[in-house]
Design an enzyme around this catalytic site. Structure first.
Site, PDB file in Angstrom:
ATOM      1  N   ASN A   1      27.075 -50.257  32.604  1.00 13.76           N
ATOM      2  CA  ASN A   1      27.595 -51.270  33.535  1.00 13.76           C
ATOM      3  C   ASN A   1      29.044 -51.038  33.949  1.00 13.76           C
ATOM      4  OD1 ASN A   1      28.381 -52.048  30.919  1.00 13.76           O
ATOM      5  ND2 ASN A   1      28.645 -54.158  31.572  1.00 13.76           N
TER       6      ASN A   1
ATOM      7  N   GLY B   1      26.480 -52.035  24.115  1.00 16.77           N
ATOM      8  CA  GLY B   1      25.178 -52.019  24.772  1.00 16.77           C
ATOM      9  C   GLY B   1      24.389 -53.259  24.403  1.00 16.77           C
ATOM     10  N   SER B   2      23.084 -53.130  24.420  1.00 15.71           N
ATOM     11  CA  SER B   2      22.229 -54.300  24.210  1.00 15.71           C
ATOM     12  C   SER B   2      22.180 -54.692  22.732  1.00 15.71           C
ATOM     13  CB  SER B   2      20.822 -53.987  24.703  1.00 15.71           C
ATOM     14  OG  SER B   2      20.298 -52.905  23.963  1.00 15.71           O
ATOM     15  N   THR B   3      21.838 -55.940  22.492  1.00 16.13           N
ATOM     16  CA  THR B   3      21.743 -56.438  21.119  1.00 16.13           C
ATOM     17  C   THR B   3      20.628 -55.705  20.363  1.00 16.13           C
ATOM     18  OG1 THR B   3      22.653 -58.565  21.736  1.00 16.13           O
ATOM     19  CG2 THR B   3      21.314 -58.525  19.731  1.00 16.13           C
ATOM     20  N   ALA B   4      19.517 -55.424  21.043  1.00 18.77           N
ATOM     21  CA  ALA B   4      18.389 -54.775  20.355  1.00 18.77           C
ATOM     22  C   ALA B   4      18.800 -53.397  19.841  1.00 18.77           C
ATOM     23  CB  ALA B   4      17.207 -54.656  21.308  1.00 18.77           C
TER      24      ALA B   4
ATOM     25  N   GLU C   1      29.529 -54.019  20.277  1.00 16.57           N
ATOM     26  CA  GLU C   1      29.786 -54.963  21.376  1.00 16.57           C
ATOM     27  C   GLU C   1      28.472 -55.125  22.121  1.00 16.57           C
ATOM     28  OE1 GLU C   1      32.504 -56.510  21.526  1.00 16.57           O
ATOM     29  OE2 GLU C   1      33.698 -55.251  20.204  1.00 16.57           O
TER      30      GLU C   1
ATOM     31  N   CYS D   1      29.302 -57.828  30.902  1.00 18.12           N
ATOM     32  CA  CYS D   1      28.961 -58.617  29.717  1.00 18.12           C
ATOM     33  C   CYS D   1      29.721 -59.937  29.692  1.00 18.12           C
ATOM     34  CB  CYS D   1      29.267 -57.808  28.466  1.00 18.12           C
ATOM     35  SG  CYS D   1      30.960 -57.195  28.461  1.00 18.12           S
TER      36      CYS D   1
ATOM     37  N   GLU E   1      37.270 -54.900  19.297  1.00 14.85           N
ATOM     38  CA  GLU E   1      37.983 -53.776  19.889  1.00 14.85           C
ATOM     39  C   GLU E   1      39.330 -54.275  20.395  1.00 14.85           C
ATOM     40  OE1 GLU E   1      35.042 -52.481  22.836  1.00 14.85           O
ATOM     41  OE2 GLU E   1      34.464 -50.892  21.443  1.00 14.85           O
TER      42      GLU E   1
HETATM   43  P1  NAD Z   1      21.475 -50.109  25.962  1.00 12.93           P
HETATM   44  O1  NAD Z   1      21.596 -50.726  24.630  1.00 12.93           O
HETATM   45  O2  NAD Z   1      20.145 -49.844  26.513  1.00 12.93           O
HETATM   46  O3  NAD Z   1      22.212 -48.693  25.980  1.00 12.93           O
HETATM   47  C1  NAD Z   1      23.578 -48.554  25.647  1.00 12.93           C
HETATM   48  C2  NAD Z   1      23.837 -47.134  25.179  1.00 12.93           C
HETATM   49  O4  NAD Z   1      23.118 -46.922  23.972  1.00 12.93           O
HETATM   50  C3  NAD Z   1      23.373 -46.051  26.152  1.00 12.93           C
HETATM   51  O5  NAD Z   1      24.303 -44.991  26.128  1.00 12.93           O
HETATM   52  C4  NAD Z   1      22.051 -45.628  25.549  1.00 12.93           C
HETATM   53  O6  NAD Z   1      21.703 -44.305  25.881  1.00 12.93           O
HETATM   54  C5  NAD Z   1      22.345 -45.749  24.069  1.00 12.93           C
HETATM   55  N1  NAD Z   1      21.168 -45.922  23.213  1.00 12.93           N
HETATM   56  C6  NAD Z   1      19.982 -46.515  23.517  1.00 12.93           C
HETATM   57  N2  NAD Z   1      19.152 -46.464  22.453  1.00 12.93           N
HETATM   58  C7  NAD Z   1      19.818 -45.830  21.463  1.00 12.93           C
HETATM   59  C8  NAD Z   1      19.494 -45.491  20.121  1.00 12.93           C
HETATM   60  N3  NAD Z   1      18.318 -45.791  19.592  1.00 12.93           N
HETATM   61  N4  NAD Z   1      20.425 -44.855  19.386  1.00 12.93           N
HETATM   62  C9  NAD Z   1      21.637 -44.562  19.903  1.00 12.93           C
HETATM   63  N5  NAD Z   1      21.999 -44.846  21.161  1.00 12.93           N
HETATM   64  C10 NAD Z   1      21.106 -45.486  21.935  1.00 12.93           C
HETATM   65  O7  NAD Z   1      22.363 -51.007  26.916  1.00 12.93           O
HETATM   66  P2  NAD Z   1      22.556 -50.855  28.491  1.00 12.93           P
HETATM   67  O8  NAD Z   1      21.305 -51.351  29.132  1.00 12.93           O
HETATM   68  O9  NAD Z   1      23.072 -49.497  28.806  1.00 12.93           O
HETATM   69  O10 NAD Z   1      23.767 -51.869  28.757  1.00 12.93           O
HETATM   70  C11 NAD Z   1      23.592 -53.211  29.044  1.00 12.93           C
HETATM   71  C12 NAD Z   1      23.850 -54.048  27.810  1.00 12.93           C
HETATM   72  O11 NAD Z   1      25.157 -53.804  27.325  1.00 12.93           O
HETATM   73  C13 NAD Z   1      23.792 -55.524  28.083  1.00 12.93           C
HETATM   74  O12 NAD Z   1      23.075 -56.155  27.039  1.00 12.93           O
HETATM   75  C14 NAD Z   1      25.245 -55.960  28.042  1.00 12.93           C
HETATM   76  O13 NAD Z   1      25.463 -57.296  27.690  1.00 12.93           O
HETATM   77  C15 NAD Z   1      25.799 -55.040  27.024  1.00 12.93           C
HETATM   78  N6  NAD Z   1      27.256 -54.908  27.161  1.00 12.93           N
HETATM   79  C16 NAD Z   1      28.059 -55.527  26.237  1.00 12.93           C
HETATM   80  C17 NAD Z   1      29.440 -55.432  26.351  1.00 12.93           C
HETATM   81  C18 NAD Z   1      30.351 -56.086  25.349  1.00 12.93           C
HETATM   82  O14 NAD Z   1      31.538 -55.794  25.363  1.00 12.93           O
HETATM   83  N7  NAD Z   1      29.856 -56.954  24.481  1.00 12.93           N
HETATM   84  C19 NAD Z   1      29.993 -54.710  27.418  1.00 12.93           C
HETATM   85  C20 NAD Z   1      29.145 -54.117  28.336  1.00 12.93           C
HETATM   86  C21 NAD Z   1      27.767 -54.208  28.200  1.00 12.93           C
END
Ligand code: NAD
Length: 478
Positions: free
Chosen positions: A148, A224-227, A246, A280, A459
Site C-alpha cells: 500500500n 501487512g495483514s493480521t493473518a 504492524e 492502514c 516503530e
Molecule cells: P500481506 O500480509 O498479504 O503481505 C505483506 C507482506 O508479507 C508482503 O510482502 C507479502 O509478500 C509478505 N508475506 C505474505 N505471506 C507471507 C508469509 N507466509 N511469510 C512471510 N511473508 C509473507 O499484506 P498486504 O495485503 O500486502 O498489505 C495490506 C495489509 O497491510 C492490510 O491489512 C493493512 O492494514 C496492513 N498494513 C498495516 C500497516 C501498519 O502500520 N499497521 C501499514 C500498512 C499496511
C-alpha cells in the site's frame, strides 16, 4: 512488457527461474516480470549480508549516517522517476507519490541517519554499582513490507535497521516491486557498501517464508495483514527471534457536535479516501453525534461524490485505482456483503465506470454506507478500500463503546472542541495512535504501531532503534 525485476544481491541483479507478471492497476495491463528469489538467491543474499556485517557494524555511527544520507540524496535527485514508477505500480495519484510518499521515503533515511547519531543508551547509578547499557546491532535482519505504501514503508524499516549497524535483507511486496527494484539499483550506482542492503523479490509464501524461517535472520520487521503477521509471529517464536508486527485496522473517527468545522470535511475526506482507502491509518468507521449526524452525512456524501476516480498520472486526479484485480474483487465482495447485511449505500458501492483507456483498470467509486450496527461484518472486517460507514451516537460513553468494538486497535481520530473530553477519550480509546482534530500528522520520533490485533511492538524513533539492537547491561562495582 519491458521490465525484468529481480533481486539485488551484492549490487547485482539476480533473476530467478520462475517469474510472475506485474500489473499496472490503472489499465490492468502487464508491464513487468517479477523473478522470484529462489533458495539459492536467498542463500546468496544472507551470506553476502553476513560477510558485510563486521565492516558495516564496525563503522562509526556518523559514517553509517553519512551513507544513509547519500542514499537519501540520490533518491531525491531521482524523485520524479521514483514517483512515476510508484504511481504506475500502485495506481495511486502522482500528486501523492510526488509530494508525500517518495519525499517521506527520503525523510525516513535522513531521519534515522540523524537519530542514530543522537541515540544514547541508559546509565543507572546509586542503587547497585554503576550500570550502563550497551546496545549492539543484531546482525542480519529481515524486513517484509506491503503494497500500500511500497517505498515509504520499506525505507521506514531499513533505515533504522541500517542506522543501528545491522545488515538487511528486505522483501517488498510482490504486488508492487518496482521502487524497491529501483532502490537496489540506486544503492549499487552510488557504491553503497556492498552486501549491507540486499533486496529480495518474490511472493510471501516462497521468498518471505524462507526469510522468516532462516535462523541466520536475527529479527523480522513486518508490516501487512493480521493473518500473515500471526503466522510470522509463530515462526519467529520457534526460533526465538524478535519480531515487530504492524498489522491491519478498522479505525474509528469520533465526530462530536462541537467538532471544529475548519478542516473537518477536507480532512475526513482524505482520511477516508486517500490512496483509495488503502492506508492502514485511514478512518473507516465514522461515528457522529446524533445532533450533527444528518448535516454531517449530507455534506460528507456531497464531497465524496465529487471525488471522481481518474488517471493516476494526471495531476488533477485525487482518487486512483486499487492495487490489484484480487483486491478489487475483495472490496466488491465486501460491498455485496454490506448489502446483504442491510446497508444503505448513500454513494458509490460499485466499480467505477472509466474511459476506454482505463476500462481494464481496477477503480472503485468512493462509497459511504449507513444503516449498519457495530457487530456486522462491514463494521468488523478490514475492507482496505474507498469505503466508509457512518453510525450515530448519543453519548460519549456510547461513542467510546462503538469505537472500541472491534478486534483491532491501530488508530483513532477524535473531533471535538472539548479539551477534557479529548484527553479522556485519548486515554480510553483502544488504539496505538489517537489524533485530535487532525489526521496523519506525523512526528517520526513518536512510537508508531497498534494494539490488539493491529500489531505487536512499535516503530519510529527510539523504539525502532531499540528493536534493531540487543541491550547488554554492564555493572561495575562501586
Ligand atoms: P500481506 O500480509 O498479504 O503481505 C505483506 C507482506 O508479507 C508482503 O510482502 C507479502 O509478500 C509478505 N508475506 C505474505 N505471506 C507471507 C508469509 N507466509 N511469510 C512471510 N511473508 C509473507 O499484506 P498486504 O495485503 O500486502 O498489505 C495490506 C495489509 O497491510 C492490510 O491489512 C493493512 O492494514 C496492513 N498494513 C498495516 C500497516 C501498519 O502500520 N499497521 C501499514 C500498512 C499496511
Amino acid at each position: 512488457m519491458d521490465i525484468e525485476i529481480g533481486s539485488w544481491i551484492n549490487h547485482r541483479q539476480q533473476l530467478g527461474e520462475h517469474a510472475v507478471p506485474v500489473f499496472e492497476p490503472a489499465t490492468g495491463a502487464v508491464y513487468a516480470r517479477l523473478h522470484e528469489a529462489d533458495a539459492a538467491i536467498i542463500e546468496h543474499a544472507i551470506t553476502g549480508a553476513e560477510a558485510a556485517f563486521p565492516g558495516w557494524s564496525g563503522l562509526r555511527t556518523s559514517e553509517r549516517a553519512h551513507w544513509l544520507n547519500q542514499l537519501a540524496d540520490a533518491l531525491e535527485s531521482e524523485l520524479e522517476t521514483f514517483a512515476q514508477a510508484e504511481t504506475r505500480d500502485t495506481g495511486k495519484p502522482i500528486t501523492l507519490t510526488r509530494s508525500i510518499e517518495i519525499p517521506r521515503a527520503i525523510s525516513n533515511l535522513r531521519f534515522f541517519a540523524s537519530a542514530a547519531t543522537q541515540f544514547a543508551s541508559e546509565c543507572h547509578f546509586g542503587e547497585a554499582g554503576l550500570n550502563y547499557t550497551l546496545r549492539a546491532p543484531l546482525g542480519v535482519v529481515g524486513t517484509i513490507s506491503p503494497w500500500n505504501l511500497p517505498l515509504y514503508l520499506l525505507t521506514w524499516k531499513i533505515a533504522p535497521a541500517l542506522a543501528a549497524g545491522n545488515c538487511v535483507v528486505a522483501k517488498p511486496s510482490e504486488v508492487t516491486p518496482l521502487t524497491a527494484h529501483l532502490l537496489g539499483r540506486l544503492a549499487a550506482d552510488i557504491g553503497f557498501p556492498e552486501g549491507v542492503l540486499q533486496i529480495i523479490q518474490g511472493t510471501g509464501a516462497e521468498a518471505g517464508s524462507r526469510l522468516v524461517g532462516d535462523p541466520r535472520i536475527k529479527a523480522v520487521s513486518f508490516t501487512g495483514s493480521t493473518a500473515v503477521g500471526r503466522q510470522i509471529a509463530v515462526r519467529c517464536a520457534e526460533h526465538l527471534k524478535k519480531s515487530s508486527l504492524e498489522l491491519g485496522g478498522k479505525n474509528a473517527v469520533l465526530v462530536f457536535a462541537d467538532a471544529p468545522r475548519e478542516g473537518l470535511f477536507d480532512t475526513l475526506i482524505r482520511s477516508s479516501f486517500q490512496n483509495a482507502g488503502q492506508i492502514c491509518l485511514c478512518g473507516s468507521r465514522i461515528l457522529v453525534e446524533r445532533s450533527f449526524h444528518d448535516e454531517f452525512v449530507a455534506e460528507f456524501v456531497r464531497r465524496a461524490q465529487a471525488l471522481r476516480p481518474g488517471d493516476p498520472q494526471d495531476e488533477t486526479t485525487r482518487l486512483g485505482a486499487v492495487v490489484s484485480a484480487a483486491h478489487h474483487q475483495k472490496i466488491l465482495a465486501a460491498l455485496d456483503l454490506a448489502r446483504s447485511e442491510g446497508a444503505t449505500i448513500l454513494c458509490g458501492g460499485a466499480a467505477a465506470t472509466m474511459t476506454r483507456e482505463f476500462e481494464g483498470g481496477w477503480f472503485i467509486e468512493p462509497t459511504v454506507i449507513t444503516g449498519l450496527g457495530p457487530a456486522c461484518q462491514t463494521n468488523q472486517a478490514e475492507i482496505f478500500g474507498p469505503v466508509v460507514t457512518i453510525q450515530a451516537f448519543d453519548t460519549e460513553t456510547e461513542a467510546l463503546a462503538l469505537a472500541n468494538a472491534t478486534r483491532y486497535g491501530l488508530a483513532a481520530q477524535v473531533w471535538t472542541s472539548h479539551l477534557q473530553r479529548a484527553h479522556r477519550l485519548a486515554g480510553e480509546l483502544a488504539a496505538g495512535i489517537v489524533w485530535v482534530n487532525t489526521w496523519m500528522m506525523r512526528d517520526l520520533r513518536t512510537p508508531f504501531g497498534g494494539m490488539r490485533e493491529s500489531g505487536l511492538g512499535r516503530e519510529g524513533g527510539l523504539d525502532a532503534l531499540r528493536f534493531f539492537t540487543e541491550p547488554k547491561n554492564v555493572c561495575l562495582a562501586p
